[in-house]
Design a protein around this motif. Sequence first.
Motif, PDB file in Angstrom:
ATOM      1  N   GLY A  10      -6.601   1.166   0.386  1.00 26.66           N
ATOM      2  CA  GLY A  10      -6.681  -0.283   0.565  1.00 26.66           C
ATOM      3  C   GLY A  10      -7.498  -0.687   1.771  1.00 26.66           C
ATOM      4  N   ASP A  61       6.234  -3.612  -6.775  1.00 19.34           N
ATOM      5  CA  ASP A  61       4.808  -3.602  -7.098  1.00 19.34           C
ATOM      6  C   ASP A  61       4.092  -2.362  -6.578  1.00 19.34           C
ATOM      7  N   ILE A  62       4.797  -1.467  -5.894  1.00 22.16           N
ATOM      8  CA  ILE A  62       4.180  -0.278  -5.321  1.00 22.16           C
ATOM      9  C   ILE A  62       4.410   0.904  -6.252  1.00 22.16           C
ATOM     10  N   VAL A 104       1.549   7.156  -5.896  1.00 21.35           N
ATOM     11  CA  VAL A 104       0.989   7.119  -4.543  1.00 21.35           C
ATOM     12  C   VAL A 104       1.265   8.433  -3.823  1.00 21.35           C
ATOM     13  N   THR A 142      -4.529   2.875  -9.807  1.00 22.58           N
ATOM     14  CA  THR A 142      -3.780   1.974  -8.929  1.00 22.58           C
ATOM     15  C   THR A 142      -3.317   2.668  -7.650  1.00 22.58           C
ATOM     16  N   LYS A 192      -6.154   2.941  -5.255  1.00 27.36           N
ATOM     17  CA  LYS A 192      -6.474   1.618  -4.713  1.00 27.36           C
ATOM     18  C   LYS A 192      -5.486   1.222  -3.618  1.00 27.36           C
ATOM     19  N   TYR A 193      -4.221   1.631  -3.785  1.00 31.36           N
ATOM     20  CA  TYR A 193      -3.217   1.317  -2.772  1.00 31.36           C
ATOM     21  C   TYR A 193      -3.442   2.141  -1.505  1.00 31.36           C
TER      22      TYR A 193
END
Length: 289
Positions: free
Chosen positions: A62, A249-250, A255, A55, A58-59
Amino acid sequence: MTAQSSGRLLVHGALALVAVGFVTPLAIVLSASFSSESAISAHGYSVVPQQFSTTAYKYVLGDPSAIIQAYGISILVTVVGTSLSLTLMAMLAYSLSRPEYRLRRPLSFYVLFTMIFNGGLVPAYILITQYLHLQNTLLVLILPYLVTPWYVLLLRTYFSQLPREIMDAARVDGAGEWRIFTRIALPLSKPGLATVGLFVMLLYWNDWWLGLLYITDDRLVPVQLYLYRILTNIDYAASNSQLAGVTGDIPIQTVRMAIAVLAIGPVVAAFFFMQRYLIRGITLGGIKD
């Protein structure tokens, strides 16, 4: 087992522990980047990913075209900047290492003076933007780091330690200084050049400060500045209570780890190719006149 073998085994064991100590943080960062946010919040960081997830990547990825373009800018600046910088500093250092060069002492003083004193941020900004008009150009990411005084002095020390007998013999055979520099000095100085080249490459690759000051065109943003902007936006959203619903949602922690992996990945790869030169060149010695 002899005392010598025992001592060698002890040294190897100690070095192995040190190596594990250096590698473990990198492994934890890589593992965290592939873990889920909930697993890190519940169990903390570990060497092995918990609840494997992509995830975070993907962030960060993006907008693939934007980060590919940023990587392209950084690669271009790093390759061109490192090549030009190493060439200029090697020529300057070789000149300073020759005792017969008449301007050796004034130039050495000039290099040392600029290493200690500089004009400051504001004069440099005015010079680059108002007089040289380099804002929003690739040159502004290359020119400020072309000559680093400390690396010039290191290369000068390395050149001065080369056997003078070989150069004297080449002069007797009719070789000029340029031929001696390119055919004798440079091949004999590969460890020192590789070491300084690696440091300069790291300087260009890790730089985001020049882009922050002088680049406003999104097409010229280097990858470090691009990742810095993502991290800044995440931190701002996390610290703003009005955006609490958005940041929920982050995957903030993962990240951050993914950004670190994307930033240092190419550097780690380059190190494996240049480590044998780095080990030899890191012993350049003290600065001597």
